[in-house]
Design an enzyme around this catalytic site. Structure first.
Site, short mmCIF file in Angstrom:
data_model
loop_
_atom_site.label_atom_id
_atom_site.label_comp_id
_atom_site.label_asym_id
_atom_site.label_seq_id
_atom_site.Cartn_x
_atom_site.Cartn_y
_atom_site.Cartn_z
CG ASP A 89 -1.81 1.23 1.29
OD1 ASP A 89 -2.11 1.79 0.23
OD2 ASP A 89 -2.18 1.62 2.41
CG ASP A 355 -4.66 5.12 -1.43
OD1 ASP A 355 -3.70 4.35 -1.23
OD2 ASP A 355 -5.68 5.11 -0.73
#
Length: 564
Positions: A89, A355
């Site tokens: 992530d 993101d």
């Protein structure tokens, strides 16, 4: 560390092989290839990007099977190494793993993790922590705790489960758990860890250091958290900015917290000489591909076409934080193209987060509605998505995001979560949601972009991704990002909130004869509508409420958070 040309497959966790591949070269760079999983949850995901299923066409009751993407990486943690799967992530900055004593795991109810609370041997702890701490007031090896406050006992309440004890319902063996008692090299630094997510998942435990192995590369003294209580079956491998670390951005409800920064994974790679620069390139590959890769300390010129343009990161709270906390950049316009037909939705500057932990794209309400309207769609409250007419298979429509002198073109097919082709193939759910909290460019955007994240200069560089499988052309980073240059609109960044206005022209070059038109559409009366210069109708109320609250959109943003 001796670098070899070998490509090493990591050991797979028991069960389904959700592995990563580590590649090391004679130059200081590290390539990590990850598997891409698609599905409503990680446990129910598959490597195949599945379509939607329509249960009842009249009621538009879609079962959205392909809501999220997950990028799995297999690590070996501790001495001897324990196999653990985590999810990569860029939107978070901490590595955390699940403890083998997690009461949410089946057969673990009632167990307690003792080692994290025990006193650790002083000398070894000080040696490990000194490698990881920054210069700004973090805890030392001799400090009893980074703060004096305490977290609520998760075994008594648990976030989102007030008054309820943990329910041991997860099979944690598939993705691996970490047993600190079985690691000879683990050292707790006696500070608490806690993080929660919008979907109700959380992790609570303590910080420590240990050895982390990725193929032939072994890193000692890596700081990570051990979650002795979490309702998520898999941990997280955050590689974002240090300013976004859980130790630096604490829960505001905590008392007596003393924030500090530590060297997270990209910084540890640099400190150990594995890379020259705390920066990396992300190539998600096409959405239908089963794998992608992140290249630490280098750029692969074969993975993009055209120029690589650099943008500064935004710092929306300079009064609170000296540096940016997330990968927020300025979108300077959004448009649509199909063959020779081109439409500009807006040239309003919008701050947006890059993101990889978010699957879809979230845009201000007026903009999301304008795009859906252009595609002949409408919002369906019962499923919480825009539904449009499915384009033909050979459709070449593209959404265009303009960043101040260059643009990234996204295939419209990226945004089709799937088509109910078994029952009704004329409607599709659109992967763009309205949000009045934050604009986010998630995976459906990033799939067509090659992105370089520079954690040292607080910049990102973007180019159009290439999927032609040409031979690797890896160039190592040193004092700069190879091949990157400042975008023409580098200094023209977002500075303050503004209502999204329609109009303008992102397809006319800002240099040469055509000067970019940034004239906003003029709203009519409250009952009337405004029409952009491109012919896309946007109601005056939509324009006025570009960032107005929308609880359903906020709920969707929470539900579609990357970790479950």
């Amino acid at each position: 560390m001796k670098f070899t040309d070998a490509v090493v497959s990591l050991l797979a966790v028991a069960g389904t092989c959700r592995s990563a591949v580590i590649g090391q070269t004679s130059s200081p760079a590290l390539k990590l290839s990850f598997n891409k999983w698609h599905g409503p949850t990680y446990e129910d995901s598959s490597l195949e990007r599945r379509s939607l299923v329509a249960r009842d066409n009249k009621n538009v009751n879609f079962e959205v099977e392909n809501q999220q993407n997950f990028y799995s990486v297999d690590l070996q943690v501790g001495t001897p190494g324990q196999n653990i799967t985590v999810l990569l992530d860029t939107g978070s900055s901490d590595l955390w793993v699940t403890a083998n004593t997690n009461p949410y795991c089946e057969s673990n109810a009632g167990k307690k993790d003792r080692k994290g609370a025990d006193e650790s041997e002083g000398g070894a702890v000080q040696s490990d922590i000194s490698v990881l701490m920054g210069t700004g007031g973090g805890p030392t090896a001799t400090s009893e705790s980074a703060r004096t406050g305490t977290y609520p006992s998760q075994s008594e309440t648990g976030p989102g489960l007030a008054g309820s004890p943990p329910k041991a319902t997860m099979d944690c063996s598939e993705y691996g758990t970490f047993d600190v008692q079985n690691s000879q090299s683990f050292r707790s630094n006696k500070t608490d860890f806690y993080i929660s997510y919008g979907d109700g998942s959380f992790a609570s435990g303590y910080w420590g250091t240990d050895r982390v192995n990725l193929g032939d590369l072994s890193l000692d003294g890596v700081s990570f958290a051990v979650a002795n209580e979490t309702n998520s079956s898999v941990g997280v491998f955050g590689i974002g900015l240090p300013e976004n670390e859980a130790t630096f951005t604490p829960d505001p409800s905590l008392q007596g917290f003393h924030p500090y920064q530590y060297r997270n994974f990209p910084q540890v790679l640099k400190s150990k000489g594995a890379i020259n620069r705390a920066a990396y390139s992300l190539f998600l590959n096409s959405l239908n591909a089963s794998s992608g890769d992140v290249l630490f300390g280098a750029v692969d010129r074969s993975k993009y076409t055209g120029d690589l343009y650099t943008l500064p990161l935004l710092n929306p709270e300079p009064e609170k934080y000296k540096n940016p906390m997330e990968f927020d950049i300025t979108v300077q316009g959004v448009g649509f193209m199909n063959g020779s037909s081109k439409t500009t939705f807006t040239t309003t500057k919008i701050p947006a987060l890059l993101d990889s932990g978010t699957s879809l794209v979230y845009l201000p309400q007026a903009l999301a509605k304008g795009i859906a309207h252009k595609l002949g769609g409408s919002y369906h409250d019962d499923i919480g998505y825009y539904v449009i007419d499915c384009p033909p298979e050979n459709d070449d429509s593209k959404l265009v995001f303009e960043f101040g002198g260059f643009s990234i073109k996204n295939s419209l097919s990226n945004y089709l979560l799937g088509s109910p082709d078994k029952v009704n193939d004329d409607q599709c759910v659109l992967g763009i949601l309205p949000s009045n909290v934050q604009a986010i460019l998630g995976d459906v955007f990033l799939a067509d972009a090659y992105v370089v994240y520079d954690l040292e200069n607080y910049e990102v560089s973007l180019a159009q991704a290439s999927f032609d499988d040409s031979k690797e052309d890896i160039q190592v980073m040193s004092d700069s990002i190879p091949g990157a240059k400042k975008a023409p609109g580098y200094s023209k960044t977002w500075s303050a909130p503004a209502s999204v206005k329609s109009g303008g022209n992102i397809f006319t070059s800002s240099t040469g004869k055509g000067k970019r038109d940034r004239v906003a559409a003029t709203a009519t009366s409250a009952s009337g509508s405004a029409r952009s210069t491109s012919g896309v109708p946007v109601s005056s109320q939509d324009v006025a409420n570009g960032f107005s609250p929308s609880m359903l959109a906020l709920l969707n943003a929470f539900i579609l958070s990357f970790i479950l």
